[in-house]
Design an enzyme around this catalytic site. Structure first.
Site, PDB file in Angstrom:
ATOM      1  N   ASP A 193       0.907  -1.267   0.078  1.00 23.82           N
ATOM      2  CA  ASP A 193      -0.208  -0.045  -0.016  1.00 23.82           C
ATOM      3  C   ASP A 193       0.929   1.148   0.110  1.00 23.82           C
ATOM      4  OD1 ASP A 193      -1.670   1.940   0.673  1.00 23.82           O
ATOM      5  OD2 ASP A 193      -2.580   1.160   2.637  1.00 23.82           O
ATOM      6  N   HIS A 367      -4.236   4.537   6.446  1.00 18.80           N
ATOM      7  CA  HIS A 367      -2.926   3.817   5.704  1.00 18.80           C
ATOM      8  C   HIS A 367      -1.649   4.231   6.556  1.00 18.80           C
ATOM      9  CE1 HIS A 367      -5.467   2.836   2.206  1.00 18.80           C
ATOM     10  NE2 HIS A 367      -6.185   4.152   2.870  1.00 18.80           N
TER      11      HIS A 367
HETATM   12 ZN   LIG Z   1      -8.077   1.028  -0.535  1.00 21.44          ZN
HETATM   13 ZN   LIG Z   2      -9.153   0.586   2.429  1.00 20.91          ZN
END
Ligand SMILES: [Zn+2]
Ligand SMILES: [Zn+2]
Length: 554
Positions: A193, A367
């Site tokens: 990510d 995130h």
């Molecule tokens: Zn996402």
């Molecule tokens: Zn997500």
């Protein structure tokens, strides 16, 4: 020599949204996520954007199934469209499947799939794919990283994650298991990510938001509090409810998805709100404002959402005013800033006190930021690294970050949507390209082309001029017209002279072409009309509306 493993990126590498990757082992395909993207403001009239499924449709018989990493729509929202043409089982945590099934059910496609729940740390074969589901923390509970043990070694896909050491439910990102895999068999390829790869430091823990919320609830004693957050952010909903109940309030949900998700999460035991503290929105009107906390949808300023309607004083449930405080427990995702500003403006106009992430820590990202991404690199020490889930600059930032940790540049590959890569005995190589354009959905039609969008943009920005003329097929004389009709170029009643002039210019051009030059071909005449009208319009107004010539013969 083990067979190579191919990976095709169908979305999410170059934009935040429509995440979709296809992994191939023994000629079978496993999808990792199948998401949608919400449209930018310049995609006029578009409801949502999907990955280009052309390659998948060409290989439909080889699709073994889909793993959905977590319950966000940018990871599962495309399923309701892909399942029209394909049929395959879907694997994910029970909550992920619960959230994903809403759209599939709405589309009437539940019978085209089998929803197969998997548990934390479960290892399961899906056809030739040996998958291990590893818990990660994120802004929706029960997300997974997926380790796929292939003949070419282990591929680890992080899914969306952060390293929250004090998550609301105590379920940590399982660094132990990831580390053990790295130690024992090694990570051949890491897909991670990149959303916050250019953000310094660590993402704040979700539980820090709870403390901020509690302080706000205390500070707003006696006032009605309306909060807004993502309906899938069950832990945020939990913390809002906890703060509300701790300060003597009851909770009511507002907005269909909030109501649905709260019910789903309570049924699954993931959200704890006592029965007597959860009221219907209909029943809070009689209570003193200081006893009420509403949890609403619309934190992204979505135009028809519950919060947007309240901000426009058009909600049939709540009328907000100077006695209300609205807490936006969210951060606008790129593209939504304008809608969010509009909602805040509307609320302030009503006299509402507004609290948002711009001046208060009422939100924490889901995130990983740079220090967490570095931690993952240091634990996994992958042989090869491909950043995923990000705009191009995020992925480049992520690649550079890995290189500061000693990852050789030649083992870091920045890929984009449509890229295919091949993992074989010698390493990772690029292996080709597949169609990867945006698939625009407007209404139920899944194929609005670029041409349609370009037309909409011209119509929106410049308007349209329709020129209608009928000519005598034998003599070429103009019989009726030219008639000039416009929308969005000049406003007709005030610009009669301009329209008259335009008519004359077109009539002269048609006469010249038909009578003088003997032109009769309708297509060439339409070109003549378009050119004459276009030149006139541009010369007189410096604008370029869409010119639609209609030439008829009689
Ligand atoms: Zn996402
Ligand atoms: Zn997500």
């Amino acid at each position: 020599m083990p067979a190579p493993v191919r990976i095709t990126f169908l979305g999410g590498l170059g934009e935040i949204g429509r995440n979709c990757a296809a992994i191939e082992v023994d000629d079978r395909i496993l999808l990792i996520d199948c998401g949608l993207m919400f449209p930018d403001a310049d995609m006029l009239g578009i409801d949502l954007v999907l990955p280009d499924f052309t390659w998948l449709l060409e290989n439909k018989d080889r699709v073994e199934g889909a793993v959905i990493t977590h319950g966000h729509e940018d990871h599962h929202g495309g399923l309701a469209y892909l399942l029209r043409d394909l049929s395959f089982p879907i694997y994910g945590s029970a909550l992920t499947l619960g959230l994903a099934s809403n759209r599939i059910e709405e589309a009437g496609l539940l019978d085209r799939t089998e929803l197969i729940p998997v548990k934390d740390n479960e290892r399961r074969r899906i056809g030739p794919f040996d998958c291990e589901f590893i818990p990660v923390t994120h802004s929706v509970p029960h997300g997974f990283a997926t380790a796929i043990h292939t003949p070419q070694g282990t591929i680890l896909h992080t899914g969306d994650f952060k390293l929250d050491l004090t998550p609301v439910d105590g379920r940590l990102t399982d660094l132990g298991v990831m580390g053990a895999i790295a130690q024992n068999e090694g990570i051949r390829l890491l897909l991670a990510d990149s959303t916050n790869a250019d953000e310094k430091g660590y993402a704040r823990s979700e539980t820090t938001v709870g403390a901020v919320l509690r302080d706000l609830f205390v500070a707003n004693e006696g006032r009605r509090i309306v909060t807004a957050c993502f309906a899938s952010h069950i832990h945020r909903v939990q913390q809002i409810a906890d703060a509300a109940i701790a300060t003597g309030r009851v909770v009511a949900t507002l907005g269909l998805s909030m109501k649905k998700n709260v019910r789903l999460a309570r049924d699954m035991g993931l959200l704890r709100i006592p029965e007597d503290k959860l009221l219907d929105i209909d029943d809070v009107g009689d209570l003193a404002p200081g006893r009420v906390c509403v949890i609403s949808t619309g934190s992204q300023g979505e135009p028809m959402s519950a919060l947007a309607l309240m901000a426009a004083a058009e909600s049939k449930w709540l009328k907000l005013g100077p006695d209300d405080t609205v807490i936006l427990s969210s951060h606008p995702i790129p593209g939504n800033e304008m809608n969010v500003s509009k909602v805040i403006d509307g609320l302030v106009r009503l006299g509402v006190e507004v609290v948002h992430s711009g001046h208060n820590d009422v939100h924490a990202t889901g995130h990983a930021k740079q220090e967490e991404l570095k931690t993952i690199q240091s634990i996994l020490k992958p042989e090869w690294f491909v950043p995923v889930h990000g705009e191009y600059r995020h992925m480049v930032a992520h690649a550079k970050l890995a290189q500061t940790m000693g990852m050789p540049a030649e083992r870091t590959m920045v890929c984009e949507d449509g890229d295919q890569i091949l993992l074989n005995d010698t390493g990772l190589t690029r292996a080709g390209r597949v169609p990867s354009g945006y698939l625009y959905v407007d209404g139920i039609i899944g194929d609005v082309g670029h041409g349609v969008l370009r037309d909409r943009r011209i119509l929106a920005e410049e308007g349209v001029v329709v020129v209608i003329v009928t000519i005598d097929a034998s003599t070429g004389e103009v019989l009726t017209g030219p008639e000039v009709i416009t929308r969005g170029w000049v406003y007709a009643p005030e610009a009669d002279d301009l329209l008259d002039e335009c008519r004359q210019v077109v009539a002269d051009a048609v006469h010249e072409a038909c009578v003088t030059e003997g032109q009769r071909d309708i297509e060439s005449l339409q070109r003549t009309v378009r050119r004459a009208a276009g030149r006139f319009v541009n010369a007189r107004t410096r604008r370029r509306p869409m010119i639609v010539p209609v030439v008829m013969e009689a």
